[in-house]
Design an enzyme around this catalytic site. Sequence first.
Site, PDB file in Angstrom:
ATOM      1  N   ARG A 184       0.815  -1.221   0.000  1.00 33.31           N
ATOM      2  CA  ARG A 184       0.000   0.000   0.000  1.00 33.31           C
ATOM      3  C   ARG A 184       0.842   1.263   0.000  1.00 33.31           C
ATOM      4  O   ARG A 184       0.311   2.363  -0.103  1.00 33.31           O
ATOM      5  CB  ARG A 184      -0.942   0.006   1.203  1.00 33.31           C
ATOM      6  CG  ARG A 184      -2.013  -1.071   1.104  1.00 33.31           C
ATOM      7  CD  ARG A 184      -2.895  -1.052   2.300  1.00 33.31           C
ATOM      8  NE  ARG A 184      -2.059  -1.168   3.494  1.00 33.31           N
ATOM      9  CZ  ARG A 184      -2.396  -1.829   4.572  1.00 33.31           C
ATOM     10  NH1 ARG A 184      -3.541  -2.426   4.656  1.00 33.31           N
ATOM     11  NH2 ARG A 184      -1.570  -1.891   5.597  1.00 33.31           N
ATOM     12  N   CYS A 185       2.148   1.118   0.118  1.00 36.59           N
ATOM     13  CA  CYS A 185       3.059   2.262   0.193  1.00 36.59           C
ATOM     14  C   CYS A 185       3.687   2.517  -1.178  1.00 36.59           C
ATOM     15  O   CYS A 185       4.308   1.628  -1.759  1.00 36.59           O
ATOM     16  CB  CYS A 185       4.139   1.969   1.226  1.00 36.59           C
ATOM     17  SG  CYS A 185       5.480   3.179   1.253  1.00 36.59           S
ATOM     18  N   SER A 186       3.541   3.733  -1.679  1.00 40.20           N
ATOM     19  CA  SER A 186       4.072   4.049  -3.005  1.00 40.20           C
ATOM     20  C   SER A 186       5.604   3.967  -3.031  1.00 40.20           C
ATOM     21  O   SER A 186       6.191   3.552  -4.033  1.00 40.20           O
ATOM     22  CB  SER A 186       3.609   5.428  -3.463  1.00 40.20           C
ATOM     23  OG  SER A 186       4.094   6.436  -2.596  1.00 40.20           O
ATOM     24  N   ARG A 213       6.423   0.311  -3.260  1.00 44.73           N
ATOM     25  CA  ARG A 213       6.163  -0.175  -4.630  1.00 44.73           C
ATOM     26  C   ARG A 213       7.247   0.311  -5.581  1.00 44.73           C
ATOM     27  O   ARG A 213       7.682  -0.420  -6.475  1.00 44.73           O
ATOM     28  CB  ARG A 213       4.783   0.261  -5.101  1.00 44.73           C
ATOM     29  CG  ARG A 213       3.645  -0.453  -4.405  1.00 44.73           C
ATOM     30  CD  ARG A 213       2.292  -0.214  -5.057  1.00 44.73           C
ATOM     31  NE  ARG A 213       1.983   1.182  -5.293  1.00 44.73           N
ATOM     32  CZ  ARG A 213       1.338   1.991  -4.444  1.00 44.73           C
ATOM     33  NH1 ARG A 213       0.944   1.528  -3.274  1.00 44.73           N
ATOM     34  NH2 ARG A 213       1.089   3.232  -4.763  1.00 44.73           N
TER      35      ARG A 213
END
Length: 118
Positions: free
Chosen positions: A11-13, A16
């Site tokens: 969920r963390c950009s 990612r």
Amino acid sequence: MSDVTILHNDRCSTSRAAMERLDEAHVSADVVDYLRHPLDAVALADLLDKLEDAPTDLVRRDAHFRELGLAEGDVQTRDQVVAVLTEHPRLMQRPVIVRGDRAIIGRPKERVAAFLTE
């Protein structure tokens, strides 16, 4: 088994983006979803032994940190960091990239590519 491990939160950009850097560098990594599979105290201590950043940097100072009533004085020592992250894995910075006996927090994003080419 890969020689690189990423402690990842999908969920963390930033996390990612680290996965993308690994892919671009053609580096195969063991991916650990640390929220679903939290590190225990021994694993956290081992991680801190490898971490190039200060132990306190591994703790996120976000709204959840404040909601828990935590303050800077609660995460200044290595033992405090282990205790807080064992109890509250959501507070761990992400991503964390581990390669051999070295580890970094992948913030800012550019650190990941540099770490992989060292």
